[in-house]
Motif scaffolding. Structure first.
Motif, short mmCIF file in Angstrom:
data_model
loop_
_atom_site.label_atom_id
_atom_site.label_comp_id
_atom_site.label_asym_id
_atom_site.label_seq_id
_atom_site.Cartn_x
_atom_site.Cartn_y
_atom_site.Cartn_z
N GLY A 252 31.62 35.88 46.40
CA GLY A 252 32.28 35.38 45.20
C GLY A 252 32.90 36.50 44.38
O GLY A 252 34.00 36.36 43.84
N SER A 253 32.20 37.63 44.31
CA SER A 253 32.74 38.76 43.55
C SER A 253 34.01 39.30 44.20
O SER A 253 34.96 39.70 43.51
CB SER A 253 31.70 39.87 43.41
N LYS A 254 34.05 39.29 45.52
CA LYS A 254 35.24 39.79 46.20
C LYS A 254 36.41 38.82 46.08
O LYS A 254 37.57 39.22 46.01
CB LYS A 254 34.91 40.09 47.66
N ILE A 255 36.11 37.51 46.08
CA ILE A 255 37.16 36.54 45.83
C ILE A 255 37.73 36.75 44.43
O ILE A 255 38.95 36.75 44.22
CB ILE A 255 36.63 35.11 46.00
N ALA A 256 36.83 36.95 43.46
CA ALA A 256 37.27 37.19 42.08
C ALA A 256 38.08 38.47 41.98
O ALA A 256 39.08 38.52 41.24
CB ALA A 256 36.07 37.23 41.15
N ALA A 257 37.67 39.52 42.70
CA ALA A 257 38.40 40.79 42.66
C ALA A 257 39.81 40.61 43.20
O ALA A 257 40.79 41.09 42.61
CB ALA A 257 37.64 41.84 43.46
N GLN A 258 39.94 39.91 44.34
CA GLN A 258 41.27 39.69 44.89
C GLN A 258 42.11 38.83 43.96
O GLN A 258 43.30 39.12 43.73
CB GLN A 258 41.18 39.03 46.27
N ALA A 259 41.52 37.77 43.42
CA ALA A 259 42.26 36.89 42.52
C ALA A 259 42.72 37.66 41.29
O ALA A 259 43.85 37.44 40.79
CB ALA A 259 41.40 35.70 42.12
#
Length: 307
Positions: free
Chosen positions: A177-184
């Motif tokens: 989830g943190s990596k999805i948020a980082a990319q977003a």
């Protein structure tokens, strides 16, 4: 253009700041950029490990221009101090958002401000840093913010109604989830920069499946055990060293043909030279970015207006 990691463009005169640059992909990003002539600033939490990384770069790259500076991405005072220091520099050509937690705690943990620790480490500190340091990049002109994403974005979900995982924590959800948020965040930042007419670009990359056991041993930086070497080499067909994982962020910093519309990753998805890749639709979605942005502002206690 065909990108050759062994023949990098000249980077003399450029200053690149790398968060968490004392180990892993961050260290090799620093080493490779120093080899191209850039002045590299390693922004790290542990001063001893930071100095060990500086010494390693100097040993391995003749004439390297490198320094270390303090940064704890979970400490707002530390983030703000680095941002203030960057604003005092003559130029900042690239800010590589690399620092992160790869092995989350089994139980949900929070930082001193009450934010879930993996989100705080992998996203919120960088959000606050870019918001405050952006004028330094604007002043440089044609500068870049490079966000380290992950293949984990393809294997998890981000619930925007529970980004702090107060109701659904697992260590894997925290990381993916943190990596999805980082990319977003990286993609939304690019949209806002373009809308504002800024000369700064925001690029997102992922390093493939990069493991320490397939990475060159460097004293004080990467010293995997024999068992780790053996285990990681059993996966050699689909893994690579973190030195090769650094190829994507290095290209994002140096390739003049790239724009914020580009997303880079290894040509073989998990390994290989960096090329154009396809992010998940969710992380790239303008709707995701628009909904996520105010949530990050609230959690980081940092308004971020891109003007």
């Amino acid at each position: 253009m065909v990108w050759n990691p062994a023949e990098l463009p000249d980077a003399h005169g450029r200053t690149v700041v790398i968060t968490g640059g004392n180990a892993g992909v961050g260290y090799f990003t620093a080493e490779q950029l120093a080899g191209a002539g850039a002045h590299v600033v390693l922004a790290c939490r542990d001063p001893e490990r930071a100095e060990a990384a500086v010494a390693a770069v100097r040993r391995r790259v003749r004439g390297a221009s490198v320094e270390a500076t303090p940064l704890d991405v979970t400490d707002r005072a530390s983030v703000d101090a680095l941002a203030d220091a960057l604003l005092e520099r003559d130029r900042v050509d690239a800010l590589v958002l690399n620092a992160g937690m790869v092995h989350p705690p089994r139980e949900r943990t929070t930082d001193r401000y009450g934010n879930e620790l993996v989100l705080a480490t992998n996203v919120l500190g960088h959000f606050r840093l870019v918001a405050r340091a952006l004028p330094a990049l604007e002043r440089t002109g044609a500068a870049r913010v490079v966000t380290l994403g992950s293949l984990a974005t393809r294997l998890g979900r981000l619930r925007l109604d529970d980004i702090q995982l107060e109701h659904s924590y697992t260590s894997w959800r925290a990381y993916s989830g943190s990596k999805i948020a980082a990319q977003a965040f990286g993609f939304e930042l690019e949209r806002r920069l373009r809308a504002s007419g800024s000369s700064v670009s925001s690029l997102v990359v992922h390093p493939g499946y990069s493991t320490s056991g397939r990475t060159p041993g460097i004293r004080g930086v990467n010293q995997p055990s024999r068992a780790k070497r053996f285990a990681d080499n059993l996966q050699a067909a689909w893994t690579q060293g973190k030195d090769h994982g650094a190829w994507a962020p290095v290209r994002a910093v140096l390739d003049p043909d790239l724009t914020g519309d580009d997303y880079l990753g290894p040509v073989g998805r998990t390994k290989g030279v960096p090329t154009y890749a396809h992010p998940t639709r969710f992380s790239r979605s303008p709707r995701t970015g628009a909904r996520l942005w105010p949530l990050l502002e609230a959690a980081a206690a940092q308004r971020f207006d891109v003007l």
